[in-house]
Design an enzyme around this catalytic site. Sequence first.
Site, mmCIF file in Angstrom:
data_model
loop_
_atom_site.group_PDB
_atom_site.id
_atom_site.type_symbol
_atom_site.label_atom_id
_atom_site.label_comp_id
_atom_site.label_asym_id
_atom_site.label_seq_id
_atom_site.Cartn_x
_atom_site.Cartn_y
_atom_site.Cartn_z
ATOM 1 N N LYS A 22 0.851 -1.206 0.000
ATOM 2 C CA LYS A 22 0.000 0.000 0.000
ATOM 3 C C LYS A 22 0.881 1.249 0.000
ATOM 4 O O LYS A 22 0.658 2.183 -0.772
ATOM 5 C CB LYS A 22 -0.870 0.008 1.248
ATOM 6 C CG LYS A 22 -1.483 1.368 1.592
ATOM 7 C CD LYS A 22 -2.367 1.355 2.816
ATOM 8 C CE LYS A 22 -1.640 1.619 4.076
ATOM 9 N NZ LYS A 22 -1.360 3.028 4.393
ATOM 10 N N ASN A 23 1.916 1.231 0.890
ATOM 11 C CA ASN A 23 2.705 2.452 1.081
ATOM 12 C C ASN A 23 3.749 2.693 0.005
ATOM 13 O O ASN A 23 4.527 3.629 0.083
ATOM 14 C CB ASN A 23 3.351 2.438 2.474
ATOM 15 C CG ASN A 23 2.300 2.631 3.548
ATOM 16 O OD1 ASN A 23 1.162 2.994 3.247
ATOM 17 N ND2 ASN A 23 2.657 2.365 4.792
ATOM 18 N N ARG A 100 -4.219 11.018 4.125
ATOM 19 C CA ARG A 100 -3.066 11.914 4.280
ATOM 20 C C ARG A 100 -2.075 11.800 3.141
ATOM 21 O O ARG A 100 -1.412 12.765 2.779
ATOM 22 C CB ARG A 100 -2.331 11.599 5.579
ATOM 23 C CG ARG A 100 -3.056 11.834 6.832
ATOM 24 C CD ARG A 100 -2.129 11.534 7.973
ATOM 25 N NE ARG A 100 -0.774 11.967 7.705
ATOM 26 C CZ ARG A 100 -0.363 13.229 7.709
ATOM 27 N NH1 ARG A 100 -1.232 14.166 7.921
ATOM 28 N NH2 ARG A 100 0.888 13.537 7.471
ATOM 29 N N CYS A 124 -4.800 12.919 12.407
ATOM 30 C CA CYS A 124 -5.555 11.658 12.246
ATOM 31 C C CYS A 124 -5.486 10.961 13.607
ATOM 32 O O CYS A 124 -4.934 11.479 14.569
ATOM 33 C CB CYS A 124 -4.957 10.798 11.147
ATOM 34 S SG CYS A 124 -3.426 10.020 11.630
ATOM 35 N N ARG A 129 0.550 14.810 12.944
ATOM 36 C CA ARG A 129 1.139 14.524 11.619
ATOM 37 C C ARG A 129 1.298 15.789 10.764
ATOM 38 O O ARG A 129 0.668 15.958 9.727
ATOM 39 C CB ARG A 129 0.303 13.457 10.922
ATOM 40 C CG ARG A 129 0.272 12.193 11.779
ATOM 41 C CD ARG A 129 -0.366 11.032 11.142
ATOM 42 N NE ARG A 129 0.461 10.493 10.061
ATOM 43 C CZ ARG A 129 0.048 9.468 9.318
ATOM 44 N NH1 ARG A 129 -1.127 8.943 9.537
ATOM 45 N NH2 ARG A 129 0.788 9.007 8.345
ATOM 46 N N ASP A 313 4.570 0.572 12.037
ATOM 47 C CA ASP A 313 3.357 -0.032 11.473
ATOM 48 C C ASP A 313 3.158 -1.470 11.932
ATOM 49 O O ASP A 313 2.142 -2.074 11.611
ATOM 50 C CB ASP A 313 3.390 0.013 9.942
ATOM 51 C CG ASP A 313 3.262 1.435 9.437
ATOM 52 O OD1 ASP A 313 3.489 1.661 8.229
ATOM 53 O OD2 ASP A 313 2.975 2.328 10.244
ATOM 54 N N ILE A 335 7.778 7.033 16.968
ATOM 55 C CA ILE A 335 7.482 7.723 15.708
ATOM 56 C C ILE A 335 6.227 8.587 15.803
ATOM 57 O O ILE A 335 6.220 9.739 15.392
ATOM 58 C CB ILE A 335 7.314 6.699 14.553
ATOM 59 C CG1 ILE A 335 8.538 5.770 14.471
ATOM 60 C CG2 ILE A 335 7.051 7.416 13.225
ATOM 61 C CD1 ILE A 335 9.823 6.419 14.035
ATOM 62 N N ARG A 405 -9.120 -0.028 4.307
ATOM 63 C CA ARG A 405 -8.278 0.993 3.660
ATOM 64 C C ARG A 405 -6.968 0.401 3.198
ATOM 65 O O ARG A 405 -6.386 0.839 2.213
ATOM 66 C CB ARG A 405 -7.987 2.133 4.645
ATOM 67 C CG ARG A 405 -9.164 3.000 4.983
ATOM 68 C CD ARG A 405 -8.724 4.232 5.749
ATOM 69 N NE ARG A 405 -7.615 4.917 5.061
ATOM 70 C CZ ARG A 405 -7.157 6.105 5.460
ATOM 71 N NH1 ARG A 405 -7.682 6.703 6.519
ATOM 72 N NH2 ARG A 405 -6.169 6.690 4.828
HETATM 73 C C1 EPZ Z 1 4.323 6.920 6.270
HETATM 74 O O1 EPZ Z 1 3.605 7.981 6.874
HETATM 75 C C2 EPZ Z 1 3.351 5.748 6.201
HETATM 76 N N1 EPZ Z 1 2.197 6.110 5.390
HETATM 77 C C3 EPZ Z 1 2.898 5.368 7.605
HETATM 78 O O2 EPZ Z 1 2.078 4.203 7.491
HETATM 79 C C4 EPZ Z 1 4.132 5.011 8.442
HETATM 80 O O3 EPZ Z 1 3.728 4.723 9.763
HETATM 81 C C5 EPZ Z 1 5.110 6.190 8.433
HETATM 82 O O4 EPZ Z 1 5.457 6.530 7.075
HETATM 83 C C6 EPZ Z 1 6.392 5.885 9.193
HETATM 84 O O5 EPZ Z 1 6.996 4.757 8.645
HETATM 85 C C7 EPZ Z 1 2.287 6.026 4.034
HETATM 86 O O6 EPZ Z 1 3.315 5.684 3.482
HETATM 87 C C8 EPZ Z 1 1.039 6.362 3.265
HETATM 88 P P1 EPZ Z 1 6.546 10.240 8.355
HETATM 89 P P2 EPZ Z 1 4.246 9.477 6.871
HETATM 90 O O7 EPZ Z 1 6.545 11.453 7.501
HETATM 91 O O8 EPZ Z 1 4.930 9.709 5.581
HETATM 92 C C9 EPZ Z 1 6.503 13.487 11.830
HETATM 93 C C10 EPZ Z 1 0.182 2.879 7.786
HETATM 94 O O9 EPZ Z 1 -0.300 2.345 8.807
HETATM 95 N N2 EPZ Z 1 6.577 14.472 10.725
HETATM 96 O O10 EPZ Z 1 7.744 9.351 8.354
HETATM 97 O O11 EPZ Z 1 3.184 10.431 7.284
HETATM 98 C C11 EPZ Z 1 5.112 12.855 11.879
HETATM 99 O O12 EPZ Z 1 4.247 13.657 12.648
HETATM 100 C C12 EPZ Z 1 0.689 4.302 7.851
HETATM 101 O O13 EPZ Z 1 0.312 2.306 6.675
HETATM 102 C C13 EPZ Z 1 6.747 15.815 11.035
HETATM 103 O O14 EPZ Z 1 6.850 16.194 12.198
HETATM 104 O O15 EPZ Z 1 5.296 9.314 8.041
HETATM 105 C C14 EPZ Z 1 5.357 11.530 12.532
HETATM 106 O O16 EPZ Z 1 5.357 11.700 13.942
HETATM 107 C C15 EPZ Z 1 0.476 4.947 9.215
HETATM 108 N N3 EPZ Z 1 6.777 16.733 10.022
HETATM 109 C C16 EPZ Z 1 6.759 11.158 12.063
HETATM 110 O O17 EPZ Z 1 7.367 12.375 11.585
HETATM 111 C C17 EPZ Z 1 6.661 16.362 8.707
HETATM 112 O O18 EPZ Z 1 6.715 17.244 7.819
HETATM 113 C C18 EPZ Z 1 6.747 10.120 10.948
HETATM 114 O O19 EPZ Z 1 6.175 10.721 9.850
HETATM 115 C C19 EPZ Z 1 6.492 14.989 8.408
HETATM 116 C C20 EPZ Z 1 6.452 14.067 9.435
#
Ligand code: EPZ
Length: 426
Positions: A22-23, A100, A124, A129, A313, A335, A405
Amino acid sequence: MDRFLIRGGRPLHGEIPIGGAKNSALKLLVAGLLTSERLVLSNVPRIDDIATMRVLLAQHGITVEDVGGPGGVPGAGQVLSVGGDIANTEAPYDIVSKMRASILVLGPLLARAREARVSLPGGCAIGTRPVDLHLKGLEALGAEIRLEAGYIDARAPAGLIGARIVLPFASVGATENLLMAATLASGRTEIVNAAREPEIDDLVACLNAMGARVTGAGTGILVIDGVERLHGARHAVVSDRIECGTYACAVGIAGGDVRLVGGQVRHLRAVVRTLEEAGIEVVEEEDAMRVRRSGRLRGVDVMTEPYPGFPTDMQAQFMALFSVAEGASMMTETIFENRFMHVPELNRMGARINVHGSSAIIRGVDSLSGAQVMATDLRASFSLILAGLAASGETMLSRVYHLDRGYEAVERKLSGCGAVIERVSG
Ligand code: EPZ
């Protein structure tokens, strides 16, 4: 709203096909914005988030056609052809707030159309996020960004210009947004402290097949030399390591012996280590990851980290597993700030989990008991299915839309291995 009825106490035996990630698939669809030619993606999972992404791309003028692929066989994946010209550069609140990953159209729209108006995604269930790292990085590439009425107004009238960007956190989404934007920027871009997830390697491989010039995948430093335009390509979505790890936990908690066909052990090293420490046997086969458990489960201490560390995840799924293990386990979530929504639901089934800030202590119990429980987010919903597989009696899981989803044909894949699980509609 659909619910799942699960009767626990049956071990799992047989095979489960693992589908495309998915990701990765969601981002590969967005990469279709970077060219007017057709991008053909195979092994795309049949899940609701993919359907939502198709709606988002369609309102940008990008058509996504289902061009076949073995229908109805779980894990065989669908083949989607993405193409067309950008007719609209606005991503509306009602779609972005549902998913998102929609924020990832920002970089490609800027790169190709030199403007974009994308709704801020908002928070969310698992956290606020923010997208500040996405926006700061795009500004470093020369974009002018304004926030107004809950929307991101971005423009780059002279086109994006390559730059060196250092991410304070190895954000997956920020890495992907900036990577895609940089493919059409003029000059060289370096993304330092880039995320190293296999899904990003998959995106890099697809972009390079489209004519991009990206090196450093998996190293933490991505180097992108911008090109004039990208062309069409054909690409198969990488296997879903989280789906694979999730079903490995299913065998772990229910007991049995299952081949996860298409599962890649090399993408799951930290997860496999934890499975083995918990008393679950994992065997790497030619085209599958084989998982067996017959003895007692043991508790393990785990901390989630960016890849190649233990994936956030997989946190909820292991929490269910540890709830019936011998001894105590500590799970620390580094995370996301609110990713323990499954705890109260697991405790209603007899688990003994206490949350202290970003850590949870799980004291193993001999058995869980079935109950009516509610899904709150994608991975939490599966942790409750796992608990139901091990629980005595019946478990009724509501709000299964969270599960749909991101997981394809769950009831078919599990009942095909001997689980008693059925979808109750309405
Ligand atoms: C991706 O989310 C995945 N989603 C998430 O999977 C996964 O948990 C996550 O990466 C971490 O591996 C998709 O790929 C669609 P991040 P993403 O940017 O890109 C903070 C699932 O269950 N952050 O690495 O949103 C954020 O708040 C989903 O399949 C900032 O502060 O993850 C979070 O605490 C859930 N500022 C942390 O970093 C930013 O600009 C990780 O976010 C961006 C992120």
